[in-house]
Scaffold this active site. Structure first.
Site, mmCIF file in Angstrom:
data_model
loop_
_atom_site.group_PDB
_atom_site.id
_atom_site.type_symbol
_atom_site.label_atom_id
_atom_site.label_comp_id
_atom_site.label_asym_id
_atom_site.label_seq_id
_atom_site.Cartn_x
_atom_site.Cartn_y
_atom_site.Cartn_z
ATOM 1 N N HIS A 56 1.106 -7.183 1.871
ATOM 2 C CA HIS A 56 2.104 -6.135 1.690
ATOM 3 C C HIS A 56 2.796 -5.889 3.029
ATOM 4 O O HIS A 56 2.217 -6.120 4.094
ATOM 5 C CB HIS A 56 1.448 -4.841 1.218
ATOM 6 C CG HIS A 56 0.954 -4.876 -0.182
ATOM 7 N ND1 HIS A 56 0.802 -3.736 -0.933
ATOM 8 C CD2 HIS A 56 0.576 -5.908 -0.983
ATOM 9 C CE1 HIS A 56 0.352 -4.051 -2.130
ATOM 10 N NE2 HIS A 56 0.194 -5.362 -2.181
ATOM 11 N N GLU A 58 3.366 -3.202 4.724
ATOM 12 C CA GLU A 58 2.649 -2.310 5.627
ATOM 13 C C GLU A 58 1.489 -3.018 6.314
ATOM 14 O O GLU A 58 1.268 -2.848 7.523
ATOM 15 C CB GLU A 58 2.089 -1.096 4.868
ATOM 16 C CG GLU A 58 3.134 -0.264 4.172
ATOM 17 C CD GLU A 58 3.335 -0.627 2.709
ATOM 18 O OE1 GLU A 58 3.545 0.295 1.905
ATOM 19 O OE2 GLU A 58 3.289 -1.826 2.365
ATOM 20 N N CYS A 86 0.967 1.947 -1.552
ATOM 21 C CA CYS A 86 -0.061 1.845 -2.586
ATOM 22 C C CYS A 86 -1.403 2.305 -2.003
ATOM 23 O O CYS A 86 -1.508 2.552 -0.799
ATOM 24 C CB CYS A 86 -0.155 0.400 -3.074
ATOM 25 S SG CYS A 86 -0.913 -0.723 -1.857
ATOM 26 N N CYS A 89 -2.591 0.138 1.044
ATOM 27 C CA CYS A 89 -1.814 0.375 2.262
ATOM 28 C C CYS A 89 -2.057 1.770 2.813
ATOM 29 O O CYS A 89 -2.125 1.954 4.034
ATOM 30 C CB CYS A 89 -0.338 0.126 1.989
ATOM 31 S SG CYS A 89 0.003 -1.627 1.633
#
Length: 161
Positions: A56, A58, A86, A89
């Site tokens: 992801h 992040e 999410c 993260c």
């Protein structure tokens, strides 16, 4: 003290990362980490490209910042991300001790800051973040809508296809 114009500027950099993801068929989420007025890391989603569920925006930015700064504690840093993080993260933000989160658009299917959960400000955890939501929200939401509209219409194929 960070002002709204500063937040909008750095969110623009995160949007540029999201656009880079869009161009390669990745879900268009971008992130940048800023410390002392300097961008120390940037990333965008690469799950399809890397075949990695943890890739992801992040997480990529956090890993890059830790490597660049030669430390895992990112105290004093702000993470700018186009979409609400999410649960994975949000947990990484806590574990890396980032001080502040600024995000664009909410994620009502997986958001872990306000939409479904509030992990980053849970007082039961050992670290909480200051949060600013809704910075350039319409632009952040639009790139996601455009991406998924194109995917549904067949204008864009998934990298994994």
């Amino acid at each position: 003290m960070v002002d709204q114009m500063t937040d909008e500027y750095y969110m623009g950099l995160a949007l540029a990362e999201a656009q880079a993801a869009f161009q390669i068929g990745e879900v268009p989420i971008g992130a940048v980490i800023v410390m002392d007025g300097q961008v120390v890391a940037a990333g965008h989603n690469l799950r399809e490209t890397w075949h990695d569920a943890t890739a992801h925006a992040e997480i990529i930015a956090i890993r890059q910042a830790c490597e660049r700064l030669s430390r895992w504690r990112l105290t004093g840093a702000t993470l700018y991300v186009t979409i609400e993080p999410c649960p994975m993260c949000a947990g990484a933000l806590i574990m890396s001790r980032i001080d502040r989160l600024v995000y664009g658009s909410s994620d009502y299917k997986a958001g872990a800051v306000e939409s479904i959960f509030n992990i980053v400000q849970n007082e039961a955890l050992n670290h909480q973040l200051a949060v600013t939501a809704g910075v350039r929200a319409e632009e952040c939401a639009r790139i996601m809508r455009d991406f998924f509209r194109m995917r549904r219409s067949g204008e864009m194929r998934s990298i994994s296809e």
